[in-house]
Scaffold this active site. Structure first.
Site, PDB file in Angstrom:
ATOM      1  N   HIS A 149      29.805 118.347   9.465  1.00 26.08           N
ATOM      2  CA  HIS A 149      28.937 118.458  10.650  1.00 26.08           C
ATOM      3  C   HIS A 149      27.750 119.361  10.325  1.00 26.08           C
ATOM      4  CE1 HIS A 149      32.581 117.100  12.715  1.00 26.08           C
ATOM      5  NE2 HIS A 149      31.934 117.032  13.869  1.00 26.08           N
ATOM      6  N   HIS A 163      48.867  98.844  60.332  1.00 21.35           N
ATOM      7  CA  HIS A 163      48.628  98.233  59.016  1.00 21.35           C
ATOM      8  C   HIS A 163      49.922  98.002  58.247  1.00 21.35           C
ATOM      9  CE1 HIS A 163      44.317  98.084  58.330  1.00 21.35           C
ATOM     10  NE2 HIS A 163      44.172  99.260  58.904  1.00 21.35           N
ATOM     11  N   GLN A 217      45.837 102.593  62.773  1.00 18.45           N
ATOM     12  CA  GLN A 217      46.219 102.690  61.366  1.00 18.45           C
ATOM     13  C   GLN A 217      47.711 102.429  61.186  1.00 18.45           C
ATOM     14  OE1 GLN A 217      43.536 102.850  58.994  1.00 18.45           O
ATOM     15  NE2 GLN A 217      42.899 102.268  61.054  1.00 18.45           N
ATOM     16  N   GLU A 273      42.901 110.231  54.567  1.00 20.94           N
ATOM     17  CA  GLU A 273      41.964 109.141  54.296  1.00 20.94           C
ATOM     18  C   GLU A 273      40.879 109.128  55.388  1.00 20.94           C
ATOM     19  OE1 GLU A 273      43.500 105.229  54.980  1.00 20.94           O
ATOM     20  OE2 GLU A 273      41.811 104.269  53.981  1.00 20.94           O
ATOM     21  N   HIS A 274      41.318 109.088  56.654  1.00 27.52           N
ATOM     22  CA  HIS A 274      40.377 109.112  57.783  1.00 27.52           C
ATOM     23  C   HIS A 274      40.645 110.346  58.625  1.00 27.52           C
ATOM     24  CE1 HIS A 274      41.263 104.700  57.185  1.00 27.52           C
ATOM     25  NE2 HIS A 274      39.954 104.726  57.028  1.00 27.52           N
ATOM     26  N   ASN A 288      48.973  97.912  49.383  1.00 27.46           N
ATOM     27  CA  ASN A 288      50.183  98.616  49.824  1.00 27.46           C
ATOM     28  C   ASN A 288      50.731  99.487  48.681  1.00 27.46           C
ATOM     29  OD1 ASN A 288      51.544  96.914  48.067  1.00 27.46           O
ATOM     30  ND2 ASN A 288      52.457  95.658  49.679  1.00 27.46           N
ATOM     31  N   ASP A 302      36.182 100.782  59.847  1.00 25.54           N
ATOM     32  CA  ASP A 302      36.953  99.779  59.101  1.00 25.54           C
ATOM     33  C   ASP A 302      36.159  98.489  58.905  1.00 25.54           C
ATOM     34  OD1 ASP A 302      39.136 101.355  58.783  1.00 25.54           O
ATOM     35  OD2 ASP A 302      40.354 100.413  60.340  1.00 25.54           O
ATOM     36  N   SER A 309      47.308 103.006  54.766  1.00 24.04           N
ATOM     37  CA  SER A 309      46.276 103.674  55.568  1.00 24.04           C
ATOM     38  C   SER A 309      46.792 104.936  56.240  1.00 24.04           C
ATOM     39  CB  SER A 309      45.764 102.707  56.626  1.00 24.04           C
ATOM     40  OG  SER A 309      45.261 101.558  55.991  1.00 24.04           O
ATOM     41  N   GLN A 355      51.814  92.377  40.371  1.00 29.53           N
ATOM     42  CA  GLN A 355      51.590  91.341  39.351  1.00 29.53           C
ATOM     43  C   GLN A 355      50.103  91.002  39.214  1.00 29.53           C
ATOM     44  OE1 GLN A 355      53.543  91.182  41.955  1.00 29.53           O
ATOM     45  NE2 GLN A 355      53.228  89.370  43.205  1.00 29.53           N
ATOM     46  N   TYR A 375      40.703  93.969  44.272  1.00 26.21           N
ATOM     47  CA  TYR A 375      41.957  93.639  44.935  1.00 26.21           C
ATOM     48  C   TYR A 375      41.713  93.597  46.433  1.00 26.21           C
ATOM     49  CZ  TYR A 375      46.768  93.153  46.222  1.00 26.21           C
ATOM     50  OH  TYR A 375      47.933  92.635  46.742  1.00 26.21           O
TER      51      TYR A 375
HETATM   52  N1  LIG Z   1      43.257 103.031  51.631  1.00 22.64           N
HETATM   53  C1  LIG Z   1      42.462 102.038  51.922  1.00 22.64           C
HETATM   54  O1  LIG Z   1      41.263 102.112  51.658  1.00 22.64           O
HETATM   55  C2  LIG Z   1      42.996 100.789  52.573  1.00 22.64           C
HETATM   56  C3  LIG Z   1      42.125  99.799  53.066  1.00 22.64           C
HETATM   57  C4  LIG Z   1      42.667  98.620  53.610  1.00 22.64           C
HETATM   58  C5  LIG Z   1      44.043  98.441  53.646  1.00 22.64           C
HETATM   59  N2  LIG Z   1      44.844  99.417  53.156  1.00 22.64           N
HETATM   60  C6  LIG Z   1      46.281  99.266  53.068  1.00 22.64           C
HETATM   61  O2  LIG Z   1      46.511  98.103  52.280  1.00 22.64           O
HETATM   62  C7  LIG Z   1      47.839  97.661  52.523  1.00 22.64           C
HETATM   63  C8  LIG Z   1      47.893  96.185  52.694  1.00 22.64           C
HETATM   64  O3  LIG Z   1      49.248  95.868  52.526  1.00 22.64           O
HETATM   65  P1  LIG Z   1      49.794  94.419  52.625  1.00 22.64           P
HETATM   66  O4  LIG Z   1      51.260  94.508  52.372  1.00 22.64           O
HETATM   67  O5  LIG Z   1      49.324  93.801  53.888  1.00 22.64           O
HETATM   68  O6  LIG Z   1      49.081  93.612  51.460  1.00 22.64           O
HETATM   69  P2  LIG Z   1      49.002  93.855  49.886  1.00 22.64           P
HETATM   70  O7  LIG Z   1      48.169  92.749  49.363  1.00 22.64           O
HETATM   71  O8  LIG Z   1      48.583  95.228  49.570  1.00 22.64           O
HETATM   72  O9  LIG Z   1      50.495  93.685  49.360  1.00 22.64           O
HETATM   73  C9  LIG Z   1      51.123  92.447  49.369  1.00 22.64           C
HETATM   74  C10 LIG Z   1      51.857  92.274  48.051  1.00 22.64           C
HETATM   75  O10 LIG Z   1      52.836  93.294  47.910  1.00 22.64           O
HETATM   76  C11 LIG Z   1      53.836  92.815  47.058  1.00 22.64           C
HETATM   77  N3  LIG Z   1      55.154  93.195  47.573  1.00 22.64           N
HETATM   78  C12 LIG Z   1      55.567  93.207  48.856  1.00 22.64           C
HETATM   79  N4  LIG Z   1      56.874  93.561  48.912  1.00 22.64           N
HETATM   80  C13 LIG Z   1      57.280  93.745  47.629  1.00 22.64           C
HETATM   81  C14 LIG Z   1      58.520  94.119  47.031  1.00 22.64           C
HETATM   82  N5  LIG Z   1      59.587  94.392  47.772  1.00 22.64           N
HETATM   83  N6  LIG Z   1      58.574  94.232  45.693  1.00 22.64           N
HETATM   84  C15 LIG Z   1      57.491  94.016  44.923  1.00 22.64           C
HETATM   85  N7  LIG Z   1      56.300  93.643  45.445  1.00 22.64           N
HETATM   86  C16 LIG Z   1      56.189  93.513  46.778  1.00 22.64           C
HETATM   87  C17 LIG Z   1      53.742  91.323  46.990  1.00 22.64           C
HETATM   88  O11 LIG Z   1      53.408  90.957  45.696  1.00 22.64           O
HETATM   89  C18 LIG Z   1      52.605  90.974  47.934  1.00 22.64           C
HETATM   90  O12 LIG Z   1      51.755  89.987  47.372  1.00 22.64           O
HETATM   91  C19 LIG Z   1      48.325  98.437  53.748  1.00 22.64           C
HETATM   92  O13 LIG Z   1      49.167  99.456  53.305  1.00 22.64           O
HETATM   93  C20 LIG Z   1      47.049  99.002  54.320  1.00 22.64           C
HETATM   94  O14 LIG Z   1      47.303 100.159  55.059  1.00 22.64           O
HETATM   95  C21 LIG Z   1      44.346 100.568  52.614  1.00 22.64           C
HETATM   96  N1  LIG Z   2      41.871 101.021  57.834  1.00 20.51           N
HETATM   97  C1  LIG Z   2      41.795 100.321  56.573  1.00 20.51           C
HETATM   98  C2  LIG Z   2      41.588 101.376  55.499  1.00 20.51           C
HETATM   99  O1  LIG Z   2      42.658 102.227  55.436  1.00 20.51           O
HETATM  100  C3  LIG Z   2      40.692  99.312  56.500  1.00 20.51           C
HETATM  101  C4  LIG Z   2      40.806  98.159  57.439  1.00 20.51           C
HETATM  102  C5  LIG Z   2      40.440  96.883  57.226  1.00 20.51           C
HETATM  103  N2  LIG Z   2      40.693  96.195  58.356  1.00 20.51           N
HETATM  104  C6  LIG Z   2      41.183  97.002  59.229  1.00 20.51           C
HETATM  105  N3  LIG Z   2      41.263  98.224  58.671  1.00 20.51           N
HETATM  106 ZN   LIG Z   3      42.295  99.840  59.590  1.00 18.05          ZN
END
Ligand SMILES: NC(=O)c1ccc[n+]([C@@H]2O[C@H](COP(=O)([O-])OP(=O)(O)OC[C@H]3O[C@@H](n4cnc5c(N)ncnc54)[C@H](O)[C@@H]3O)[C@@H](O)[C@H]2O)c1
Ligand SMILES: N[C@H](CO)Cc1c[nH]c[nH+]1
Ligand SMILES: [Zn+2]
Length: 439
Positions: A430, A272, A269, A337-338, A224, A371, A247, A201, A140
């Protein structure tokens, strides 16, 4: 020297000696504070619909949440040539940066590769462990509010090092716009097919399979709160790496780091996601005031100010503690996380850290470097799950089988022990199976 504090940024201020500190911190950290009932319900509905209706539901949710009017999954499937041409079309500077990051990430992960092993006992019995890659991994790559080419590398490169045969990559393309950098990174990381779907989905489609999107053995990668909640929901049907949700950063400062550096580290962070969490802990209260002032000065300069502001106000905190020891207790309670150890002697604190996804040592180690390109994986456990989870790694794309090969002598010796234990459990088939081999 106390810097003047304005109230422009209504970030939570906590002190460990306040009576309600524990309760307020727990509320701030709770998984339910982001994955509330509405999110859970929505994810359950989405997962059930995709499981039952396959592509039709996947297309419907992609229309609803990503505003993409596709009528056929073929329109949301990108093949090898499209990925290759995205790579070829990149400006040199971006291609070089991607290649450098990929090289460092590959090199780091090569060192994680576990090997199969076995040993032979005196009577000739062989025992061992066989390491096997999973057949098909689903990665993903987030893409709702930002594009994440770095996450393509962090997911796909360890999968290749592990020897995974097939990688299925999903990434949302809001409004039908897909990032060329993301596709180029996919080409560089050896991904051959990308489905431009996201959210719960996409997770459900990878878990159960649809007419178009193949069912995978394990889903990895960050996302997310909808993605993280969906991964939790499909666990068991497929494997998952961990909960890698919104994040988080926890900075421990000894009061000597430039407040503007720390403000930007926290923003890095917070920008994000509104659900991201940025926390600063220090035993120097005046320093907390200075960092808050720096945040108030710098926040309006951010392109993603609206997102960062919500994150800081809703989920962020500046925490005053009594001393270094108390700061380290908080680190292990929060299990971030960090973790940035922004102190003069981070090595002295390292033995005290028990729970953190990644540890950034010293004032110069900005979390942002991790990152993108330091080498270790940026897919990391969130919501306190660093208590029991680790960074995404080669080991997540492999599993282990035990090997037992008894010699006739070994079968006889083990047979006697097994027989006694089996009869103790009243499992006589057994026991008799073991006894047949006793000399
Ligand atoms: N922990 C980690 O290792 C790490 C690393 C990189 C990024 N992240 C995190 O990843 C996330 C990326 O989030 P993003 O939103 O940019 O992309 P994403 O791809 O995670 O989410 C987008 C999707 O969320 C769904 N969505 C949004 N609103 C919705 C709703 N109201 N109902 C149902 N589905 C809904 C939609 O289907 C959309 O395609 C951030 O929270 C970021 O902090 C975490
Ligand atoms: N901080 C995110 C992990 O929580 C990873 C990332 C990608 N690009 C920028 N930041
Ligand atoms: Zn980041």
């Amino acid at each position: 020297m106390n810097a003047p504090v304005s109230n422009d940024l209504a970030i939570t201020r906590l002190s460990t000696w306040e009576e309600d500190f524990d309760a307020r911190l727990s509320a701030l950290l709770a998984w339910e504070s982001v994955s509330d009932k509405a999110v859970q319900q929505s994810v359950d509905e989405i997962v059930t619909a995709v499981r039952e209706q396959g592509d039709a539901a996947l297309l419907e949710y992609t229309r609803r949440f990503d505003r993409v009017e596709a009528t056929d999954m073929g329109e949301l499937t990108l093949g090898k040539e499209r990925l290759e041409s995205a790579f070829a079309g990149l400006p040199d500077q971006q291609r070089d940066a991607l290649a450098q990051a990929a090289e460092r990430i590959r090199e780091y992960h090569q060192r994680q590769k576990p090997e199969s092993w076995q040993y032979t006992e005196a009577d000739g019995t062989v025992l061992g462990q066989k390491v096997t890659p999973i057949d098909r991994a689903g990665i993903y790559v987030p893409g709702g509010k930002a594009a994440y080419p770095s996450s393509v590398l962090m997911n796909a490169l360890p999968a290749h090092v592990a020897g995974v045969r097939e990688i299925v990559m999903v990434v949302p393309a809001p409004g039908g716009v897909v990032s060329e950098l993301v596709l180029a990174a996919a080409h560089l990381a050896g991904v051959e097919r990308v489905y431009t779907v996201g959210g719960a989905q996409a997770v459900a489609a990878m878990a159960y399979g649809t007419e178009t999107l193949p069912k995978v053995d394990k889903i990895v990668g960050p996302g997310n709160i909808f993605v993280a909640t969906a991964k939790r929901a499909v666990f068991g049907q497929v494997g998952i790496d961990m909960i890698a949700g919104p994040s988080e950063i926890l900075v421990v400062s000894d009061g000597q780091t430039d407040p503007e550096w720390l403000a930007m580290d926290l923003f890095s962070q917070a920008e994000h996601d509104q659900d991201a969490q940025a926390i600063l802990v220090s035993w120097d209260e005046a320093h907390l005031d200075e960092v808050q002032s720096a945040m108030e000065r710098l926040l309006p300069t951010l392109e993603r100010e609206p997102i960062a502001r919500v994150s800081l106000v809703e989920r962020g905190a500046l925490i005053a503690c009594r001393d270094q020891k108390e700061a380290m207790e908080l680190v292990n309670r929060i299990a971030p996380e960090h973790l940035e150890l922004s102190v003069a002697d981070p090595e002295a604190l390292l033995p005290e850290v028990r729970h953190a996804g990644a540890i950034f040592m010293g004032r110069y180690t900005a979390e942002a470097l991790g990152d993108y390109c330091a080498g270790p994986n940026h897919v990391l456990p969130t919501s306190g799950t660093a208590r029991f989870s680790s960074p995404l790694g080669v080991y997540d794309f492999q599993k282990r089988s035990s090997i037992i090969q008894c010699s006739p002598e070994g079968a006889s010796v083990l047979g006697k022990t097994a027989s006694v234990l089996a009869r103790g459990e009243s499992l006589t088939a057994h026991a008799r199976s073991a006894e047949y081999r006793i000399k």
